[in-house]
Design an enzyme around this catalytic site. Structure first.
Site, PDB file in Angstrom:
ATOM      1  N   ARG A  15       0.698  -1.757   0.243  1.00  0.00           N
ATOM      2  CA  ARG A  15      -0.656  -0.015   0.157  1.00  0.00           C
ATOM      3  C   ARG A  15       0.892   1.346   0.085  1.00  0.00           C
ATOM      4  O   ARG A  15       2.000   1.149   0.056  1.00  0.00           O
ATOM      5  CB  ARG A  15      -0.841  -0.094   1.083  1.00  0.00           C
ATOM      6  CG  ARG A  15      -1.632  -0.751   0.993  1.00  0.00           C
ATOM      7  CD  ARG A  15      -3.117  -1.256   2.235  1.00  0.00           C
ATOM      8  NE  ARG A  15      -2.070  -1.331   3.228  1.00  0.00           N
ATOM      9  CZ  ARG A  15      -2.201  -1.810   4.651  1.00  0.00           C
ATOM     10  NH1 ARG A  15      -3.572  -1.268   5.211  1.00  0.00           N
ATOM     11  NH2 ARG A  15      -1.236  -2.140   6.090  1.00  0.00           N
ATOM     12  N   LYS A  75       1.613   1.161   7.203  1.00  0.00           N
ATOM     13  CA  LYS A  75       1.836   1.610   8.749  1.00  0.00           C
ATOM     14  C   LYS A  75       2.887   1.554   9.224  1.00  0.00           C
ATOM     15  O   LYS A  75       3.419   3.270   9.324  1.00  0.00           O
ATOM     16  CB  LYS A  75       2.499   0.198   7.738  1.00  0.00           C
ATOM     17  CG  LYS A  75       1.625  -1.337   7.478  1.00  0.00           C
ATOM     18  CD  LYS A  75       0.428  -1.436   8.414  1.00  0.00           C
ATOM     19  CE  LYS A  75       0.652  -2.114   9.632  1.00  0.00           C
ATOM     20  NZ  LYS A  75      -0.737  -2.174  10.160  1.00  0.00           N
ATOM     21  N   TYR A  94      -1.042   4.383  10.502  1.00  0.00           N
ATOM     22  CA  TYR A  94      -1.354   3.478  11.601  1.00  0.00           C
ATOM     23  C   TYR A  94      -0.838   2.960  12.702  1.00  0.00           C
ATOM     24  O   TYR A  94       0.879   3.248  11.842  1.00  0.00           O
ATOM     25  CB  TYR A  94      -1.856   1.665  11.325  1.00  0.00           C
ATOM     26  CG  TYR A  94      -3.172   1.815   9.707  1.00  0.00           C
ATOM     27  CD1 TYR A  94      -4.560   1.990  11.195  1.00  0.00           C
ATOM     28  CD2 TYR A  94      -2.999   2.108   8.724  1.00  0.00           C
ATOM     29  CE1 TYR A  94      -6.058   2.903  10.149  1.00  0.00           C
ATOM     30  CE2 TYR A  94      -4.349   2.599   8.381  1.00  0.00           C
ATOM     31  CZ  TYR A  94      -5.738   1.870   8.451  1.00  0.00           C
ATOM     32  OH  TYR A  94      -6.808   1.940   8.182  1.00  0.00           O
ATOM     33  N   HIS A  96      -0.506   1.178  16.114  1.00  0.00           N
ATOM     34  CA  HIS A  96      -0.571   0.367  16.697  1.00  0.00           C
ATOM     35  C   HIS A  96       0.030   0.649  17.990  1.00  0.00           C
ATOM     36  O   HIS A  96       0.918  -0.873  18.120  1.00  0.00           O
ATOM     37  CB  HIS A  96      -0.821  -1.021  16.365  1.00  0.00           C
ATOM     38  CG  HIS A  96      -1.494  -0.739  14.870  1.00  0.00           C
ATOM     39  ND1 HIS A  96      -3.219  -1.090  15.100  1.00  0.00           N
ATOM     40  CD2 HIS A  96      -1.797  -1.053  13.784  1.00  0.00           C
ATOM     41  CE1 HIS A  96      -3.862  -0.916  13.791  1.00  0.00           C
ATOM     42  NE2 HIS A  96      -3.313  -1.171  12.970  1.00  0.00           N
TER      43      HIS A  96
END
Length: 372
Positions: A15, A75, A94, A96
Site C-alpha cells: 500500500r 503502516k 497506523y 498500534h
C-alpha cells in the site's frame, strides 16, 4: 505545507499513503507533495502518474523524512524510519502502539507529533480511518481461513461451503464490529454455518435483523466462547478496544482442545492478538501450527490487496490530511476533537490514555499537551 510519502518497508506491504488522485487534490490546494520513487508501484501507480499529479519524486526515504512537514504512511514506521523522524514533524499513519513498546520509545525520543489512524474518531465515536481496512480485513479473514482449511495448508480438508449431501464448515466470528460484520457476511456468502458472538445486545439485535436469522447471533460469555470454539472449523478473532491491547479470549488450554486441523484467524493481531497462542506473522510466512490448530496472524492483512486497500484508505484519510495541511497541526486538532483523539504522541509525551495504561506511561491529555 510539504507533505512526504515514503515507500512502505514492512514485509510484503504494497500500500501507499497517497494515491496520485489524492496528490492532485493537495497540490490544487496549494501544497507540495514529495513521493519516494516507486512508492506506488504496488498498486500499479508509476512515478510518472505522481509527477503528472504534481508531486516531486525523490530517490530516498531519508530525503522525505528530512524535508517533509507532514509524513503520510500506511503502516507503523519501521525502526530505520523511526530514527529519521524529528521534532516538529507530524506523522500520520497506523501506529498500534499498545503492543509495541520499542516503537513507542522511539517515537517519544524523536519529539514528533504522531497521529494514529486507528484512534481518530467520528462524531458518533466510530473509527472512520480504521473502518475501511477493517472491512477489507474482515472479508480477507474468511478467504484466508478457507485456504488454511485445505489439507495441504495443515487444515482438516474441509470446504467452507460444503456441497449437497455434505455439511458446510462451522465458522465462529468473535466480535460484531466492522471486522466481524464483514467476516460474517463473507462466510455466509460462501455457504458456511456462521455463528457470531458479541457482548452488546443492541448490536446482536441489529446483526440478527441484518442477516434475517441466517447468522446465529449469540451473547458472548466465557461459556459460549468455549462451547462454540470447540464446535468450529474456523474461528475469526475480530475484537477491538480502540488503542488498547486486545483481550485474550481464547486461552492456550482451550486452543489445545480444538479439533485437529481447525483454523484460527486473528484479525486483532495488530493490537496484540485476541488468542493466547497468537504471534504476529507475515504474508511471506503467514501461518504456524499449535497442537494441530492452524494460526493465521498476519499483521497487515489488507496489504494483500493493496490497490483496493489504498483506494479505500485514501477515501477516508484525504479530508484529514487536507485539514492538517491547510490549518497546521494545532488548529486542525483544535477544530476537530475526533482528529485530536488520534494524537498518540506529542513532544515526548503519550497523549492516548489506552496506550499509556497498557505501556505504563504517564498520560497527558492531548488538549493539555497542545496548550503547553
Amino acid at each position: 505545507m510539504l507533505i512526504g510519502v515514503p515507500k512502505e518497508t514492512k514485509n510484503h506491504e504494497y500500500r501507499v499513503g497517497l494515491t496520485p488522485a489524492s496528490v492532485r487534490e493537495l497540490v490544487q490546494s496549494g501544497h507540495f507533495v514529495m513521493v519516494q520513487s516507486n512508492a506506488g508501484s504496488g498498486i500499479g501507480m508509476t512515478d510518472a502518474d505522481y509527477l503528472s499529479a504534481g508531486a516531486t519524486i525523490v530517490a530516498a526515504a531519508r530525503q522525505v523524512f528530512a524535508e517533509a512537514d507532514l509524513v503520510v504512511k500506511v503502516k507503523e514506521p519501521q525502526p530505520d524510519e523511526c530514527r529519521l523522524l524529528r521534532a516538529g514533524q507530524v506523522l500520520f499513519t497506523y501506529l498500534h502502539l499498545a503492543p509495541d513498546p520499542q516503537q513507542t520509545r522511539t517515537l517519544l525520543n524523536s519529539g514528533t507529533a504522531a497521529i494514529a489512524y486507528e484512534t481518530v474518531t467520528a462524531a458518533d465515536r466510530s473509527l472512520p480511518l480504521l473502518a475501511p481496512m477493517s472491512e477489507v480485513a474482515g472479508r480477507l479473514s474468511v478467504q484466508a481461513g478457507a485456504h488454511c482449511l485445505e489439507k495441504a495448508q495443515g487444515g482438516a480438508g474441509v470446504l467452507l461451503g460444503g456441497v449437497p449431501g455434505v455439511a458446510p464448515a462451522k465458522v465462529l466470528v468473535i466480535g460484531g464490529g466492522v471486522v466481524g460484520d464483514n467476516a460474517a457476511a463473507m462466510a455466509l456468502g460462501m455457504g458456511a454455518d456462521v455463528t457470531l458472538l458479541d457482548c452488546s445486545l443492541p448490536r446482536l439485535r441489529q446483526l440478527d435483523a441484518e442477516y434475517g436469522g441466517r447468522v446465529k447471533c449469540v451473547y458472548s460469555t466465557r461459556e459460549n466462547i468455549e462451547e462454540y470454539t470447540l464446535q468450529s472449523d474456523l474461528v475469526i478473532g475480530a475484537v477491538l478496544k480502540p488503542g488498547a491491547m486486545a483481550p485474550k479470549l481464547l486461552s492456550k488450554a482451550l486452543v489445545n482442545r480444538m479439533k485437529p486441523g481447525s483454523v484460527l484467524v486473528d484479525v486483532a493481531i495488530d493490537q496484540g492478538g485476541c488468542f493466547e497462542t497468537s504471534r504476529p506473522t507475515t504474508h511471506q510466512a503467514p501461518t504456524y501450527i499449535v497442537n494441530g490448530v492452524v494460526h493465521y496472524c498476519v499483521a497487515n492483512m489488507p496489504g494483500a490487496v493493496p490497490r483496493t486497500s489504498t483506494l479505500a484508505l485514501n477515501n477516508a484519510t484525504l479530508p484529514y490530511i487536507t485539514a492538517l495541511a491547510n490549518k497546521g497541526l494545532k488548529r486542525a486538532l483544535a477544530d476537530d476533537p475526533g482528529l485530536r483523539n488520534g494524537l498518540n504522541v506529542y513532544q515526548g509525551r503519550i497523549t492516548c490514555e489506552a496506550v499509556a495504561n497498557d505501556l505504563h506511561y504517564d498520560y497527558l491529555p492531548a488538549v493539555e499537551a497542545l496548550a503547553a
